[in-house]
Design an enzyme around this catalytic site. Sequence first.
Site, PDB file in Angstrom:
ATOM      1  CG  ASN A 106      -0.281   0.211   2.529  1.00  0.00           C
ATOM      2  OD1 ASN A 106      -0.209   1.344   2.989  1.00  0.00           O
ATOM      3  ND2 ASN A 106       0.252  -0.838   3.163  1.00  0.00           N
ATOM      4  CE1 TYR A 133       8.621  -2.207   1.312  1.00  0.00           C
ATOM      5  CE2 TYR A 133       7.009  -0.742   2.305  1.00  0.00           C
ATOM      6  CZ  TYR A 133       7.373  -1.996   1.874  1.00  0.00           C
ATOM      7  OH  TYR A 133       6.495  -3.048   2.016  1.00  0.00           O
TER       8      TYR A 133
HETATM    9  C1  15L Z   1       4.127  -2.546   4.617  1.00  0.00           C
HETATM   10  O1  15L Z   1       4.335  -2.521   3.412  1.00  0.00           O
HETATM   11  C2  15L Z   1       5.155  -3.014   5.574  1.00  0.00           C
HETATM   12  O2  15L Z   1       5.925  -4.089   5.056  1.00  0.00           O
HETATM   13  C3  15L Z   1       4.597  -3.389   6.921  1.00  0.00           C
HETATM   14  O3  15L Z   1       5.662  -3.415   7.856  1.00  0.00           O
HETATM   15  C4  15L Z   1       3.507  -2.412   7.402  1.00  0.00           C
HETATM   16  O4  15L Z   1       4.058  -1.159   7.640  1.00  0.00           O
HETATM   17  C5  15L Z   1       2.441  -2.311   6.341  1.00  0.00           C
HETATM   18  O5  15L Z   1       2.977  -1.963   5.097  1.00  0.00           O
HETATM   19  C6  15L Z   1       1.336  -1.306   6.712  1.00  0.00           C
HETATM   20  O6  15L Z   1       1.081  -0.363   5.966  1.00  0.00           O
HETATM   21  O7  15L Z   1       0.735  -1.498   7.772  1.00  0.00           O
END
Ligand code: 15L
Length: 267
Positions: A106, A133
């Site tokens: 997301n 990221y």
């Molecule tokens: C992600 O993409 C992460 O990998 C995870 O650690 C959470 O932060 C998650 O999103 C989220 O949005 O809750």
Amino acid sequence: MTVLVTGSAGKIGQSLARTLPPLGWQLRGFDRDRSPSGIEQLQGEITDPGALDEAMAGVRAVVHLAGQAVEAPWPVIREANLEGTFQVFEAARRAGVRRLVYASSNHATGFTPRPADGCELPADTPPRPDTLYGVSKAFGEALARYYVDRYGMQVACLRIGTFADTPPDARSQATWLSPDDCARLVDACLRTARLGFAIVWGVSANSDRWWSADAGAALGYRPLDDAGRHRADQPPAGTPRPSDRLVGGAFTEASFGIDEVAGREPG
Ligand code: 15L
């Protein structure tokens, strides 16, 4: 038929190692670390083409989970999520593996405002990454589109919300993806006859969800879990913050800027 799971020692990888075999899938794990799961495991780096060629032998589909899963300094993101994802797609192409399920996030759309109550964001909401990221996940989605159009691969990009046994906080009332629904989603992506290129929200059937279920339903994904059933067990929501208005939540805050993250250990 064997399915290769990269990142098999990670949180989602270990969960799928438990939940996918009962749905009929034979798994081969690939990770730099060993994990206690009972599936066949190969150890290696996702940036190593030779190790990936070995891992792809006899494989029918790939679930690509490996990589850096939260914000980190650029060299870490670049190596794991750009170079690593490219090498996985390339190895799949060389091996003639046509179907790939890609763990996007997301956070590829994190600076998108949360929709008004009762409205939902479509799965193909344009990228608006909240972190490097998130940028790397948008890169992975673009790479997927390229391999579909140029090489006829079939790729589902899962914009995963909050994967956890139970929803950990107020935000995850909307964003939670339960382990069983995660298995249902990956199973649907592996089975469907209707896959070309797809972007799908990786989310459970949460009553408070912001994300449309349509793209997942088109692939046969029927989530059954609802974060609302765990609402009473959650810590009370803290003071509202401006970042609550954005999809990416805390990832959109100033503490996730490039300078702020530069010295951090990768999480
Ligand atoms: C992600 O993409 C992460 O990998 C995870 O650690 C959470 O932060 C998650 O999103 C989220 O949005 O809750």
